[in-house]
Scaffold this motif. Structure first.
Motif, PDB file in Angstrom:
ATOM      1  N   UNK A 199       0.814  -1.209   0.000  1.00 14.63           N
ATOM      2  CA  UNK A 199       0.000   0.000   0.000  1.00 14.63           C
ATOM      3  C   UNK A 199       0.846   1.258   0.000  1.00 14.63           C
ATOM      4  N   UNK A 200       1.902   1.264   0.819  1.00 14.15           N
ATOM      5  CA  UNK A 200       2.726   2.458   0.990  1.00 14.15           C
ATOM      6  C   UNK A 200       4.189   2.133   0.698  1.00 14.15           C
ATOM      7  N   UNK A 201       4.915   3.144   0.261  1.00  6.16           N
ATOM      8  CA  UNK A 201       6.329   2.964  -0.060  1.00  6.16           C
ATOM      9  C   UNK A 201       7.132   4.126   0.504  1.00  6.16           C
ATOM     10  N   UNK A 202       8.289   3.797   1.070  1.00  8.79           N
ATOM     11  CA  UNK A 202       9.168   4.811   1.656  1.00  8.79           C
ATOM     12  C   UNK A 202      10.562   4.662   1.060  1.00  8.79           C
ATOM     13  N   UNK A 203      11.126   5.765   0.619  1.00 14.29           N
ATOM     14  CA  UNK A 203      12.521   5.791   0.166  1.00 14.29           C
ATOM     15  C   UNK A 203      13.369   6.373   1.286  1.00 14.29           C
ATOM     16  N   UNK A 204      14.324   5.588   1.771  1.00 12.85           N
ATOM     17  CA  UNK A 204      15.136   5.998   2.905  1.00 12.85           C
ATOM     18  C   UNK A 204      16.542   6.362   2.437  1.00 12.85           C
ATOM     19  N   UNK A 205      17.054   7.468   2.936  1.00 15.54           N
ATOM     20  CA  UNK A 205      18.424   7.866   2.635  1.00 15.54           C
ATOM     21  C   UNK A 205      19.181   8.118   3.938  1.00 15.54           C
TER      22      UNK A 205
END
Length: 340
Positions: A199-205
């Protein structure tokens, strides 16, 4: 049992925390995909959330942690006459790791060989999907998962049930869980069919400023020296977040969504060219959960704006003429659609 790092003490990962809280408020959203650099707190956040969640009621002795308040989701053992006399117990919300090397039998369950050999009985030994029922199934390096396990997860995620037919056994049991996946995009892409299920997506840096990096290191160092003291220090914040989460779950069904919010959600997905209508549905559900977390009874445009990157960035088609990242493209569409 090891003490997990407090969820509230995470630094610089506000998107991960928001996505996980939204998924916890409304599991029907479909889980969270977290892609990014190693060592950025992905698994730490997931285990911290699990420790934060309040205990849940389950039928005593049930191998699938069936809920006594959901008759339609009971396993065959709990749905019979004896369930009326069954006691209930409080259990922690399960967080189950699905390792990359897991066999299909370990995931779905199989014949209990020891019982078969010693007693001559065919009995079912539940797998990881059974243990994850009503909780979280966590797959690290999800983009490296074998194709046959991906197909299996897609079937179970769609139906909410696990069907096992082998060695003369035919078992069906509930398997409703929030799917959490993490990985490094440099090591391979996720299959489109599985990507669409999140459902949800997170791009982590990795944090890019000295102040944030120093605070991350300081808190982690303090935690590793004395986990119990560090947990106690953050107990008040953890309780505050836990109460907010419990209030949001109760409030969710009372929240209304104005027509203007539905219209803006559709306009945003049209502007981005997302396939199908799953994007709009997820966007509305996430906005409703966001409103619940903030104690509101009506979804606003601001709720929609806050969750749009999480709900849509992984649903975009590739555009060879646009070199901007998916997050940039979503933000650009948000600015256009919600322009005053």
């Amino acid at each position: 049992m090891a003490i997990p790092f407090p969820f509230s003490a995470l630094v610089g990962q506000d998107e991960i925390k928001l996505a996980l809280l939204i998924a916890a408020v409304d599991p029907s959203i479909g889980g969270v995909l977290i892609f990014g650099d190693r060592g950025t707190g992905k698994s730490t956040a997931i285990r911290g959330l699990a420790a934060l969640l309040p205990k849940m009621q389950a039928v005593a002795g049930c191998r699938y942690s069936c809920s006594p308040d959901a008759p339609s989701d009971l396993c065959p053992d709990c749905s019979g006459e004896k369930k009326k006399a069954s006691k209930t117990v409080e259990i922690s919300v399960p967080v189950v790791d699905l390792p990359l090397g897991a066999t299909e039998d370990r995931v779905v369950g199989a014949l209990d060989l020891e019982r078969a050999l010693t007693q001559g009985e065919k009995a079912f030994e539940p797998g990881l999907l059974a243990k994850a029922n009503r909780g979280f199934l966590y797959i690290d390096e999800v983009n490296l998962l074998e194709d046959h396990l991906v197909d299996l997860l897609l079937d179970v995620a769609a139906s909410g049930e696990n069907l096992v037919e082998r060695e003369g056994l035919s078992i069906r049991h509930p398997a409703r869980f929030v799917l959490i996946g993490s990985g490094n995009p440099e090591e391979g892409e996720l299959r489109p069919q599985l990507l669409d299920r999140f459902g949800l997506s997170v791009d982590v840096t990795t944090p890019g400023d000295v102040k944030t990096r120093v605070e991350v290191i300081r808190r982690r160092d303090d935690f590793e020296w004395d986990p119990a003291a560090f947990r106690d220090k953050w107990m008040k914040e953890e309780d505050k977040t836990r109460k907010s989460l419990m209030r949001a779950k109760k409030l969710l069904k009372e929240i209304s969504v104005p027509d203007t919010v539905y219209e803006r959600a559709a306009e945003l997905c049209l502007a981005l060219g997302t396939d199908g209508l799953r994007g709009e549905l997820t966007l509305i559900r996430a906005a409703r959960a966001h409103a619940a977390l903030h104690g509101k009874k009506t979804v606003t445009i601001q709720d929609l704006r806050s969750v749009a990157p999480l709900a849509l960035r992984h649903r975009l088609r590739r555009d060879p003429l646009d070199e901007a990242g998916s997050g940039t493209r979503v933000q650009r569409a948000i600015d256009d659609v919600f322009a005053p």
